[in-house]
Design a protein around this motif. Sequence first.
Motif, PDB file in Angstrom:
ATOM      1  N   ALA A 192       0.456  -0.718   0.246  1.00  0.00           N
ATOM      2  CA  ALA A 192       0.104   0.025  -0.001  1.00  0.00           C
ATOM      3  C   ALA A 192       1.164   1.472   0.190  1.00  0.00           C
ATOM      4  O   ALA A 192       0.614   2.094  -0.671  1.00  0.00           O
ATOM      5  N   PHE A 193       2.184   1.182   0.689  1.00  0.00           N
ATOM      6  CA  PHE A 193       3.432   2.557   0.507  1.00  0.00           C
ATOM      7  C   PHE A 193       3.697   2.426  -0.456  1.00  0.00           C
ATOM      8  O   PHE A 193       4.144   3.770  -1.379  1.00  0.00           O
ATOM      9  N   GLU A 194       4.022   1.235  -1.011  1.00  0.00           N
ATOM     10  CA  GLU A 194       4.758   2.326  -1.937  1.00  0.00           C
ATOM     11  C   GLU A 194       4.474   1.795  -3.880  1.00  0.00           C
ATOM     12  O   GLU A 194       4.512   2.978  -4.578  1.00  0.00           O
ATOM     13  N   LYS A 195       3.183   1.200  -3.667  1.00  0.00           N
ATOM     14  CA  LYS A 195       2.032   1.348  -5.051  1.00  0.00           C
ATOM     15  C   LYS A 195       0.883   2.738  -4.557  1.00  0.00           C
ATOM     16  O   LYS A 195       1.571   2.780  -6.182  1.00  0.00           O
ATOM     17  N   PHE A 196       0.786   3.683  -4.136  1.00  0.00           N
ATOM     18  CA  PHE A 196      -0.206   4.317  -4.656  1.00  0.00           C
ATOM     19  C   PHE A 196       0.213   5.750  -3.463  1.00  0.00           C
ATOM     20  O   PHE A 196       0.871   5.709  -2.790  1.00  0.00           O
ATOM     21  N   THR A 197      -0.287   6.054  -4.596  1.00  0.00           N
ATOM     22  CA  THR A 197       0.808   8.153  -3.931  1.00  0.00           C
ATOM     23  C   THR A 197      -0.481   8.379  -3.312  1.00  0.00           C
ATOM     24  O   THR A 197      -0.692   8.643  -3.185  1.00  0.00           O
ATOM     25  N   ASP A 198       0.476   8.789  -2.324  1.00  0.00           N
ATOM     26  CA  ASP A 198       0.930   9.552  -1.191  1.00  0.00           C
ATOM     27  C   ASP A 198      -0.860   9.486  -0.551  1.00  0.00           C
ATOM     28  O   ASP A 198      -1.878   9.834  -1.222  1.00  0.00           O
ATOM     29  N   PRO A 199      -1.224   8.571  -0.189  1.00  0.00           N
ATOM     30  CA  PRO A 199      -2.466   7.512   0.199  1.00  0.00           C
ATOM     31  C   PRO A 199      -2.880   7.884   1.546  1.00  0.00           C
ATOM     32  O   PRO A 199      -2.084   7.938   2.558  1.00  0.00           O
TER      33      PRO A 199
END
Length: 139
Positions: A22-29
Amino acid sequence: MSDRILVPYDGSPPAKKALEYAFEKFTDPDVTALYVVPVPDGYREAFVETDDRVPIADEEGGRTILEEAADIATERGRELTTELDTGEPNHVIVERAENEEYDTIVIGSHGRAGVSRLLLGSVAENVVRRATVPVVVVR
């Protein structure tokens, strides 16, 4: 991409991979790690007082597990909201995602080892089947 991500988190290696994903693949989540203390259907009705409904040890263990999730976020320089709930895990996860307007659920493929792994693996399957938002299953 997605703005609000819900990551069911039980401290297992697949759950850790899901959080990292989630931290790596989503931009500024806006990421929330959710630990659900498993409480079977009908269990709550057996008690009159709400304080007696969930064993305190299970809640304390859940808080410890969520602290581990917060440490992962800190190591990556990210912010993380942590939440603890009780109930049937797949029901709680799906209801939270829908009612609190999460854009995506990122869930590990299996939970803890042994017999629990089979049960928590079925949680991921049930979440995929019932969720009204996209679900990413991480192995």
